[in-house]
Design a protein around this motif. Structure first.
Motif, PDB file in Angstrom:
ATOM      1  N   THR A  10     -49.606  31.404  17.161  1.00  0.00           N
ATOM      2  CA  THR A  10     -49.864  32.809  17.474  1.00  0.00           C
ATOM      3  C   THR A  10     -49.248  33.094  18.833  1.00  0.00           C
ATOM      4  OG1 THR A  10     -51.946  32.712  16.271  1.00  0.00           O
ATOM      5  CG2 THR A  10     -51.620  34.578  17.749  1.00  0.00           C
ATOM      6  N   CYS A  11     -48.278  33.997  18.874  1.00  0.00           N
ATOM      7  CA  CYS A  11     -47.635  34.379  20.136  1.00  0.00           C
ATOM      8  C   CYS A  11     -48.614  35.246  20.931  1.00  0.00           C
ATOM      9  CB  CYS A  11     -46.344  35.137  19.847  1.00  0.00           C
ATOM     10  SG  CYS A  11     -45.460  35.640  21.332  1.00  0.00           S
ATOM     11  N   LEU A  12     -48.821  34.894  22.178  1.00  0.00           N
ATOM     12  CA  LEU A  12     -49.765  35.647  23.000  1.00  0.00           C
ATOM     13  C   LEU A  12     -49.168  36.942  23.551  1.00  0.00           C
ATOM     14  CD1 LEU A  12     -51.472  32.735  24.956  1.00  0.00           C
ATOM     15  CD2 LEU A  12     -52.278  33.915  22.912  1.00  0.00           C
ATOM     16  N   HIS A  13     -47.830  37.092  23.475  1.00  0.00           N
ATOM     17  CA  HIS A  13     -47.189  38.317  23.953  1.00  0.00           C
ATOM     18  C   HIS A  13     -47.239  39.417  22.899  1.00  0.00           C
ATOM     19  CE1 HIS A  13     -45.788  36.404  27.576  1.00  0.00           C
ATOM     20  NE2 HIS A  13     -45.187  35.455  26.872  1.00  0.00           N
ATOM     21  N   CYS A  14     -46.848  39.068  21.670  1.00  0.00           N
ATOM     22  CA  CYS A  14     -46.762  40.106  20.632  1.00  0.00           C
ATOM     23  C   CYS A  14     -47.803  39.923  19.528  1.00  0.00           C
ATOM     24  CB  CYS A  14     -45.362  40.140  20.030  1.00  0.00           C
ATOM     25  SG  CYS A  14     -44.889  38.624  19.184  1.00  0.00           S
ATOM     26  N   LYS A  15     -48.622  38.873  19.597  1.00  0.00           N
ATOM     27  CA  LYS A  15     -49.696  38.590  18.636  1.00  0.00           C
ATOM     28  C   LYS A  15     -49.179  38.323  17.226  1.00  0.00           C
ATOM     29  CE  LYS A  15     -52.675  39.429  21.883  1.00  0.00           C
ATOM     30  NZ  LYS A  15     -52.769  38.377  22.845  1.00  0.00           N
ATOM     31  N   THR A  16     -47.941  37.885  17.097  1.00  0.00           N
ATOM     32  CA  THR A  16     -47.370  37.545  15.798  1.00  0.00           C
ATOM     33  C   THR A  16     -47.802  36.133  15.420  1.00  0.00           C
ATOM     34  OG1 THR A  16     -45.441  38.903  16.286  1.00  0.00           O
ATOM     35  CG2 THR A  16     -45.223  37.325  14.492  1.00  0.00           C
ATOM     36  N   GLN A  17     -48.149  35.946  14.142  1.00  0.00           N
ATOM     37  CA  GLN A  17     -48.549  34.626  13.660  1.00  0.00           C
ATOM     38  C   GLN A  17     -47.464  34.063  12.746  1.00  0.00           C
ATOM     39  OE1 GLN A  17     -52.333  35.094  11.761  1.00  0.00           O
ATOM     40  NE2 GLN A  17     -53.444  35.134  13.712  1.00  0.00           N
ATOM     41  N   ALA A  18     -47.250  32.757  12.857  1.00  0.00           N
ATOM     42  CA  ALA A  18     -46.277  32.072  12.010  1.00  0.00           C
ATOM     43  C   ALA A  18     -46.840  30.720  11.627  1.00  0.00           C
ATOM     44  CB  ALA A  18     -44.961  31.897  12.748  1.00  0.00           C
ATOM     45  N   GLN A  19     -46.595  30.312  10.385  1.00  0.00           N
ATOM     46  CA  GLN A  19     -47.049  29.002   9.925  1.00  0.00           C
ATOM     47  C   GLN A  19     -45.861  28.087   9.779  1.00  0.00           C
ATOM     48  OE1 GLN A  19     -49.348  29.298   6.367  1.00  0.00           O
ATOM     49  NE2 GLN A  19     -51.214  29.759   7.486  1.00  0.00           N
ATOM     50  N   LEU A  20     -46.035  26.866  10.265  1.00  0.00           N
ATOM     51  CA  LEU A  20     -44.986  25.870  10.179  1.00  0.00           C
ATOM     52  C   LEU A  20     -45.530  24.574   9.603  1.00  0.00           C
ATOM     53  CD1 LEU A  20     -43.312  26.338  13.651  1.00  0.00           C
ATOM     54  CD2 LEU A  20     -42.557  27.236  11.480  1.00  0.00           C
ATOM     55  N   ALA A  21     -44.640  23.783   9.085  1.00  0.00           N
ATOM     56  CA  ALA A  21     -44.905  22.425   8.620  1.00  0.00           C
ATOM     57  C   ALA A  21     -46.063  22.320   7.629  1.00  0.00           C
ATOM     58  CB  ALA A  21     -45.142  21.502   9.802  1.00  0.00           C
ATOM     59  N   PRO A  22     -45.968  22.983   6.468  1.00  0.00           N
ATOM     60  CA  PRO A  22     -47.024  22.772   5.479  1.00  0.00           C
ATOM     61  C   PRO A  22     -46.908  21.375   4.881  1.00  0.00           C
ATOM     62  CG  PRO A  22     -45.320  24.171   4.572  1.00  0.00           C
ATOM     63  CD  PRO A  22     -44.965  23.917   6.004  1.00  0.00           C
ATOM     64  N   THR A  23     -48.027  20.677   4.771  1.00  0.00           N
ATOM     65  CA  THR A  23     -48.047  19.345   4.177  1.00  0.00           C
ATOM     66  C   THR A  23     -49.174  19.268   3.170  1.00  0.00           C
ATOM     67  OG1 THR A  23     -49.469  18.539   5.961  1.00  0.00           O
ATOM     68  CG2 THR A  23     -47.119  18.185   6.214  1.00  0.00           C
ATOM     69  N   ARG A  24     -48.920  18.545   2.094  1.00  0.00           N
ATOM     70  CA  ARG A  24     -49.938  18.353   1.062  1.00  0.00           C
ATOM     71  C   ARG A  24     -50.700  17.074   1.369  1.00  0.00           C
ATOM     72  NH1 ARG A  24     -49.123  20.524  -4.526  1.00  0.00           N
ATOM     73  NH2 ARG A  24     -47.868  22.373  -4.201  1.00  0.00           N
ATOM     74  N   ILE A  25     -52.015  17.147   1.195  1.00  0.00           N
ATOM     75  CA  ILE A  25     -52.859  15.999   1.462  1.00  0.00           C
ATOM     76  C   ILE A  25     -53.770  15.799   0.266  1.00  0.00           C
ATOM     77  CG2 ILE A  25     -54.660  15.065   2.949  1.00  0.00           C
ATOM     78  CD1 ILE A  25     -53.530  16.848   5.161  1.00  0.00           C
ATOM     79  N   GLN A  26     -53.757  14.576  -0.291  1.00  0.00           N
ATOM     80  CA  GLN A  26     -54.691  14.254  -1.355  1.00  0.00           C
ATOM     81  C   GLN A  26     -55.972  13.759  -0.719  1.00  0.00           C
ATOM     82  OE1 GLN A  26     -52.988  11.463  -4.072  1.00  0.00           O
ATOM     83  NE2 GLN A  26     -52.816  13.018  -5.645  1.00  0.00           N
ATOM     84  N   LYS A  27     -57.086  14.298  -1.178  1.00  0.00           N
ATOM     85  CA  LYS A  27     -58.355  13.953  -0.546  1.00  0.00           C
ATOM     86  C   LYS A  27     -58.832  12.566  -0.942  1.00  0.00           C
ATOM     87  CE  LYS A  27     -59.910  18.567   0.376  1.00  0.00           C
ATOM     88  NZ  LYS A  27     -60.933  19.565   0.203  1.00  0.00           N
ATOM     89  N   GLU A  28     -58.888  12.269  -2.222  1.00  0.00           N
ATOM     90  CA  GLU A  28     -59.358  10.967  -2.674  1.00  0.00           C
ATOM     91  C   GLU A  28     -58.422  10.448  -3.748  1.00  0.00           C
ATOM     92  OE1 GLU A  28     -63.397  10.865  -3.954  1.00  0.00           O
ATOM     93  OE2 GLU A  28     -64.085  12.056  -2.264  1.00  0.00           O
TER      94      GLU A  28
END
Length: 182
Positions: free
Chosen positions: A98-116
């Motif tokens: 989250t940019c504190l200047h313009c309040k824009t949100q961006a998501q990076l590096a999605p990873t899949r995780i198996q729980k069990e």
């Protein structure tokens, strides 16, 4: 200017612009960030330089909206978001900026995780990894064989093989031919 001087000027010019982009967060003038970033990109286009993907992607190193350099805890907040996938037992984690200047949100590096992972599945995974290692070894040997075939199929090698065949077909006697016949 000769070629060396022009290349030196180009390097100094682009380094200066790149350094200005990184110095702006300390001056706390976020409005200039986008201007300097655009100027830097235009300079690389002018000189026909290819930048790494980490610099070119809009929401990776720089904010895609205002162009500010992302500096965690200074001008960027970071958080981890997690969402579950239905009926699969997997979840996806992503790093959210989250940019504190313009309040824009961006998501990076999605990873899949198996729980069990049940024990049977773990054994299958280990078995698949062993098979992949064996396949890599087989691919290396086949690559070596292809390289040898390429070396054999050159024109000079073909000519030398023909010359050897002609020498072997000739009826001149040599000590080697007598020993081989016995």
């Amino acid at each position: 200017m000769n070629r060396v001087q022009s290349e030196k000027f180009r390097d100094v010019h682009l380094n200066h612009k790149y350094n200005l982009i990184h110095m702006l967060p300390s001056t706390e003038v976020p409005a200039l960030s986008g201007f300097y970033l655009k100027s830097f990109y235009n300079g690389t286009k002018r000189y026909r330089l290819r930048l790494p993907e980490s610099i070119v992607e809009p929401d990776n190193k720089f904010c895609g909206n205002c162009g500010a350099v992302r500096i965690p805890l200074f001008n960027t907040d970071m958080s981890i978001t997690e969402s579950n996938i239905e009926n699969s037992g997997e979840s996806i984690r992503a790093l959210q900026y989250t940019c504190l200047h313009c309040k824009t949100q961006a998501q990076l590096a999605p990873t899949r995780i198996q729980k069990e992972i049940p024990e049977r599945d773990e054994q299958r995974v280990k078995f698949k990894k062993e098979e992949q290692k064996k396949d890599k070894v087989n691919k290396k040997t086949s690559a070596r064989e292809r390289a040898k075939k390429r070396k054999r199929s050159t024109l000079s090698n073909m000519l030398s093989q023909k010359n050897e065949e002609k020498k072997n077909k000739s009826f001149s006697l040599s000590l080697d031919s007598i020993i081989q016949n016995d």
